[in-house]
Write an enzyme that holds these catalytic residues in place. Structure first.
Site, PDB file in Angstrom:
ATOM      1  N   LEU A 154       0.827  -1.212   0.000  1.00  0.00           N
ATOM      2  CA  LEU A 154       0.000   0.000   0.000  1.00  0.00           C
ATOM      3  C   LEU A 154       0.861   1.262   0.000  1.00  0.00           C
ATOM      4  O   LEU A 154       0.510   2.263  -0.640  1.00  0.00           O
ATOM      5  CB  LEU A 154      -0.925  -0.010   1.216  1.00  0.00           C
ATOM      6  CG  LEU A 154      -2.074  -1.027   1.142  1.00  0.00           C
ATOM      7  CD1 LEU A 154      -2.733  -1.180   2.501  1.00  0.00           C
ATOM      8  CD2 LEU A 154      -3.094  -0.622   0.082  1.00  0.00           C
ATOM      9  N   LYS A 155       1.977   1.219   0.704  1.00  0.00           N
ATOM     10  CA  LYS A 155       2.844   2.402   0.772  1.00  0.00           C
ATOM     11  C   LYS A 155       3.397   2.782  -0.593  1.00  0.00           C
ATOM     12  O   LYS A 155       3.385   3.967  -0.982  1.00  0.00           O
ATOM     13  CB  LYS A 155       3.986   2.136   1.759  1.00  0.00           C
ATOM     14  CG  LYS A 155       5.152   3.100   1.684  1.00  0.00           C
ATOM     15  CD  LYS A 155       4.759   4.538   1.989  1.00  0.00           C
ATOM     16  CE  LYS A 155       6.003   5.434   1.950  1.00  0.00           C
ATOM     17  NZ  LYS A 155       5.678   6.853   2.140  1.00  0.00           N
ATOM     18  N   VAL A 156       3.908   1.823  -1.358  1.00  0.00           N
ATOM     19  CA  VAL A 156       4.461   2.181  -2.667  1.00  0.00           C
ATOM     20  C   VAL A 156       3.354   2.613  -3.617  1.00  0.00           C
ATOM     21  O   VAL A 156       3.580   3.430  -4.512  1.00  0.00           O
ATOM     22  CB  VAL A 156       5.336   1.063  -3.270  1.00  0.00           C
ATOM     23  CG1 VAL A 156       6.542   0.806  -2.382  1.00  0.00           C
ATOM     24  CG2 VAL A 156       4.556  -0.207  -3.513  1.00  0.00           C
TER      25      VAL A 156
END
EC number: 1.1.-.-
Length: 322
Positions: free
Chosen positions: A170-172
């Site tokens: 989710l972060k990338v």
């Protein structure tokens, strides 16, 4: 709970220094380590202790947090710490990394009886500085509940994303979206400048419209002031959007915009340097058109004006998702 824990923090760069600063400011017994000994001494002067090495920190601390620039750097540090991992020890990875790699490293920590959490952050260095940044946490639920008090000292909004690997994924994705948004903002502002529009007016028009975004309300200000220093460099951008592209390729998603975003950032690196500030990407279009996108009254650095408040877990609305 946090007062009783000995916490180690490895990586005192732009983001790491701010996250660890929040822990120290809130009374956590903190040990720090970085390859730059001057950065360590800054924290020692504020009341932290020097860790000496990654292995020593895992031996002496209950929790060790890593916040490092590349997956390979994290791998080296975890390998050094592994012999000191015992039951009850926790490794928390706050770097932006590859989900497959964080799964591999977490499995090695768990195999030795420890616990592992991936908890990348999102929201900019200015919010990391005040403890108001958002944090994604991927791990087993009991582990999440154990380390939530630490996360809420470093971040305002904490989301448990599921098992190890989900937070990094989710972060990338969010970093890809922010980068794509930055590029569209650059195109929009240069086009408005070429069309004769006032840049301060253009900024406000975007801000109050359906076209606004977190990226606009932060990075556009730094572009317009001419500072163009958001504390995030093109090499880090390229790492993150490259990781997003890898996820798409693993899952056989034929992305069309992502390869072009990667191409533009690589071109920016060739023009301005591998570690040029990401906001300088607008200069490609400024040079192509001869128009300089600037306006008076915008800040040269971002300051979070939200007061620091205790963090909390973001609860997913499952009913609304059905």
């Amino acid at each position: 709970m946090t007062k009783e824990l000995k916490v180690g923090f490895i990586g005192l760069g732009n983001v790491g220094a701010k996250l660890s600063g929040s822990l120290l400011r809130n009374g956590v017994d903190l040990m720090v380590h970085d390859l730059d000994s001057d950065l360590v001494q800054v924290f020692v002067a504020k009341g932290a202790s020097a860790g000496g090495s990654a292995a020593a920190m895992m031996r002496d601390c209950d929790v060790v947090i890593t916040c490092l620039p590349t997956p390979s750097a994290s791998a080296v540090v975890v390998q050094e710490m592994l012999p000191q991992v015992t039951a009850g020890k926790v490794w928390m990875e706050m770097s932006t990394t590859d989900e497959a790699e964080v799964r591999r490293l977490a499995a090695a920590v768990i195999a030795r009886g420890g616990a592992a959490v991936e908890c990348p952050v999102s929201g900019g260095c200015h919010r990391a500085d005040t403890g108001n940044i958002s944090i994604f946490a991927g791990c087993e639920r009991p582990t999440f509940e154990r380390i939530l008090p630490l996360l809420t000292l470093m971040g305002r909004r904490v989301l448990h994303t599921g098992e190890i690997g989900t937070a990094s994924t989710l972060k990338v994705m969010t970093n890809y979206l922010a980068t794509a948004n930055l590029l569209t903002l650059c195109e929009a502002m240069v086009t408005m400048k070429a069309a004769g529009l006032d840049m301060a007016t253009t900024y406000e028009a975007i801000k109050i419209s359906s076209g606004t975004s977190f990226t606009h309300e932060t990075e556009s200000q730094l572009i317009l002031s001419g500072a163009r220093d958001v504390n995030f460099t093109m090499d880090l951008v390229l790492k993150d959007i490259g990781l997003f592209q890898t996820i798409a390729e693993r899952n056989k998603v034929p992305l069309e915009l992502s390869p072009e975003v990667i191409r533009i950032i690589k071109d920016g690196q060739q023009r301005y340097g591998e570690r040029a500030q990401s906001d300088r990407i607008i200069e490609r279009l400024e040079e192509a058109t001869g128009h300089r996108v600037l306006a008076d009254g915008f800040p040269s650095e971002l300051i979070d004006d939200e007061p620091e408040q205790p963090g909390y877990e973001v609860v997913i609305n499952r009913a609304a998702a059905k």
